[in-house]
Design a protein around this motif. Structure first.
Motif, PDB file in Angstrom:
ATOM      1  N   GLN A  12       0.574  -8.736  -3.616  1.00  0.00           N
ATOM      2  CA  GLN A  12       1.163  -7.884  -4.671  1.00  0.00           C
ATOM      3  C   GLN A  12       1.039  -8.516  -5.997  1.00  0.00           C
ATOM      4  O   GLN A  12       1.073  -9.858  -6.173  1.00  0.00           O
ATOM      5  N   LEU A  16      -0.792   1.175   4.848  1.00  0.00           N
ATOM      6  CA  LEU A  16       0.708   0.763   5.181  1.00  0.00           C
ATOM      7  C   LEU A  16       1.319   1.398   5.882  1.00  0.00           C
ATOM      8  O   LEU A  16       2.309   1.166   6.238  1.00  0.00           O
ATOM      9  N   VAL A  37       7.867   1.344   1.344  1.00  0.00           N
ATOM     10  CA  VAL A  37       6.624   0.702   0.575  1.00  0.00           C
ATOM     11  C   VAL A  37       6.367   1.404  -0.987  1.00  0.00           C
ATOM     12  O   VAL A  37       6.044   0.568  -1.797  1.00  0.00           O
ATOM     13  N   TYR A  38       6.678   2.580  -0.873  1.00  0.00           N
ATOM     14  CA  TYR A  38       6.020   3.315  -2.051  1.00  0.00           C
ATOM     15  C   TYR A  38       7.246   3.996  -3.068  1.00  0.00           C
ATOM     16  O   TYR A  38       6.822   4.549  -4.062  1.00  0.00           O
ATOM     17  N   GLY A  81      12.625   0.098  -4.873  1.00  0.00           N
ATOM     18  CA  GLY A  81      11.678  -0.700  -5.470  1.00  0.00           C
ATOM     19  C   GLY A  81      12.287  -1.945  -5.548  1.00  0.00           C
ATOM     20  O   GLY A  81      11.878  -3.281  -5.702  1.00  0.00           O
ATOM     21  N   ASN A 136       7.764  -3.345  -1.416  1.00  0.00           N
ATOM     22  CA  ASN A 136       6.839  -3.473  -2.597  1.00  0.00           C
ATOM     23  C   ASN A 136       7.679  -3.659  -3.687  1.00  0.00           C
ATOM     24  O   ASN A 136       8.708  -3.017  -4.300  1.00  0.00           O
ATOM     25  N   SER A 192       6.274  -4.475  -6.550  1.00  0.00           N
ATOM     26  CA  SER A 192       5.315  -4.759  -7.765  1.00  0.00           C
ATOM     27  C   SER A 192       5.908  -4.052  -8.975  1.00  0.00           C
ATOM     28  O   SER A 192       5.513  -4.424 -10.036  1.00  0.00           O
ATOM     29  N   THR A 228       5.643  -1.018  -9.692  1.00  0.00           N
ATOM     30  CA  THR A 228       4.422   0.051 -10.391  1.00  0.00           C
ATOM     31  C   THR A 228       4.516   1.441 -10.067  1.00  0.00           C
ATOM     32  O   THR A 228       4.024   2.187 -10.235  1.00  0.00           O
ATOM     33  N   GLU A 248      -0.836   8.658   0.455  1.00  0.00           N
ATOM     34  CA  GLU A 248      -1.099   7.363   0.361  1.00  0.00           C
ATOM     35  C   GLU A 248      -2.032   7.029  -0.528  1.00  0.00           C
ATOM     36  O   GLU A 248      -1.879   5.901  -1.303  1.00  0.00           O
ATOM     37  N   SER A 264      -0.883   3.357  -8.997  1.00  0.00           N
ATOM     38  CA  SER A 264       0.094   2.255  -8.961  1.00  0.00           C
ATOM     39  C   SER A 264      -0.731   1.103  -8.865  1.00  0.00           C
ATOM     40  O   SER A 264      -0.367  -0.029  -9.767  1.00  0.00           O
ATOM     41  N   GLY A 303      -0.378  -1.819  -7.266  1.00  0.00           N
ATOM     42  CA  GLY A 303       0.458  -2.971  -7.288  1.00  0.00           C
ATOM     43  C   GLY A 303       0.493  -3.543  -5.946  1.00  0.00           C
ATOM     44  O   GLY A 303       1.245  -4.748  -5.915  1.00  0.00           O
ATOM     45  N   ILE A 304      -0.084  -3.141  -5.071  1.00  0.00           N
ATOM     46  CA  ILE A 304      -0.142  -3.799  -3.568  1.00  0.00           C
ATOM     47  C   ILE A 304      -1.202  -3.314  -2.759  1.00  0.00           C
ATOM     48  O   ILE A 304      -1.722  -2.151  -2.697  1.00  0.00           O
TER      49      ILE A 304
END
Length: 316
Positions: free
Chosen positions: A56, A100, A220-221, A226, A231, A233, A235, A264, A271, A273-274
């Motif tokens: 990340q 993911l 995750v997203y 956040g 995740n 990040s 983002t 996804e 993003s 970010g990951i």
């Protein structure tokens, strides 16, 4: 009968014929595989874990604030080289990690990362950074508006493979003018470091507790998750949540899974970010004839628990 043993004691007991399986508590390594190579009537099983290893970026840092820079960072990471180091001596390969949500061996899986437009391409990464205004310095490190292109990646504990992975990434990112500094810390500092976001880049992993990963897409997203999700990040944005909830509301798996895979890929591209790195192996050794204690998902003693736990024993 299951016995709780430290990994070293487990290998010694397997060699001595005191137990019939090794590698349940900790996947066998190249070293332990060598130690049991001469044990008669032994079968070694290899399968992908139901897990994700990933890296990340912390978009709260000024050097990672823009999407193009983060994309270039990920394009410079050679995941194949990382796995060659991590799996040396294991006689193991797997398809590149592309999601993911689902694993490559699951129905409906798509390589969302590839569909997002991602590829390993150092030349293109350098071109993106040039366009984004990152100028290469005489020392081989870029700079933009007085900000040096650098960051810290903490490692935890004293595992040699973890350090080797970090050094591979360090060398890869040097090729695009990024100065990655390794910051070794005690294993006990992991949670505090992660939660306080005392990192610029971080590698970590998480495992799946059930087979339907789409149900956990928000972890995750989602923007709302956040601060508490997987995740960190920073983002994501609020639109991510609405689009994910639309997929969650679809009534059947047949509708949900392709929609989730398509979404996804979109979220990855929006993003950066990951980055999924790999699932990695679960390697076990058992006396030949011991059935259904192997690590393959959906087949043996796996995290998803699809197989009835009583359905194992000695083959006739």
């Amino acid at each position: 009968t299951f016995r709780v043993m430290e990994p070293t004691a487990e290998i010694n007991a397997f060699r001595a014929g005191e137990i019939d399986m090794a590698g349940n508590s900790q996947s066998l390594s190249a070293d332990t595989l060598e130690q049991i190579a001469d044990v008669e009537d032994t079968t070694v099983y290899r399968a992908a874990r139901a897990s994700n290893n990933l890296i990340q970026l912390n978009a709260e840092r000024e050097q990672f604030a823009d999407l193009e820079t983060r994309q270039a960072m990920f394009m410079a990471i050679d995941r194949e080289q990382i796995t060659e180091v991590m799996w040396d001596g294991l006689d193991y390969t797997e398809e590149p990690a592309g999601s993911l949500n689902l694993y490559p061996y699951q129905d409906g899986y798509e390589d969302a990362l590839a569909n997002s437009g991602y590829e390993y391409n150092v030349d293109e990464a350098n071109a993106i950074l040039d366009e984004a205004g990152w100028e290469m310095g005489d020392d081989g490190i870029r700079e933009r508006d007085g900000v040096r292109f650098e960051g810290r990646l903490p490692t935890f504990g004293d595992d040699a493979l973890t350090e080797a992975r970090a050094r591979v990434v360090q060398q890869q990112l040097k090729a695009i003018g990024f100065d990655m500094q390794l910051d070794q810390r005690a294993a006990s500092e992991f949670s505090t470091t992660l939660n306080e976001k005392d990192w610029d880049l971080v590698t970590l992993g998480f495992s799946s507790s059930d087979a339907y990963g789409v149900m956990w897409m928000c972890q995750v997203y989602c923007y709302a998750d956040g601060g508490n999700g997987l995740n960190l990040s920073s983002t994501m944005d609020e639109s991510f949540d609405e689009r994910i909830h639309e997929v969650e509301a679809l009534p059947t798996a047949e509708e949900q899974i392709p929609a989730a895979m398509k979404l996804e890929a979109e979220l990855m591209a929006e993003s950066w970010g990951i980055l999924p790195l790999y699932a990695g192996p679960q390697i076990m050794a058992a006396k030949s004839g011991l059935a259904n204690l192997t690590p393959e998902p959906y087949t043996g003693l796996d995290l998803f628990g699809i197989q009835p736990v009583e359905n194992f024993g000695w083959a006739k």
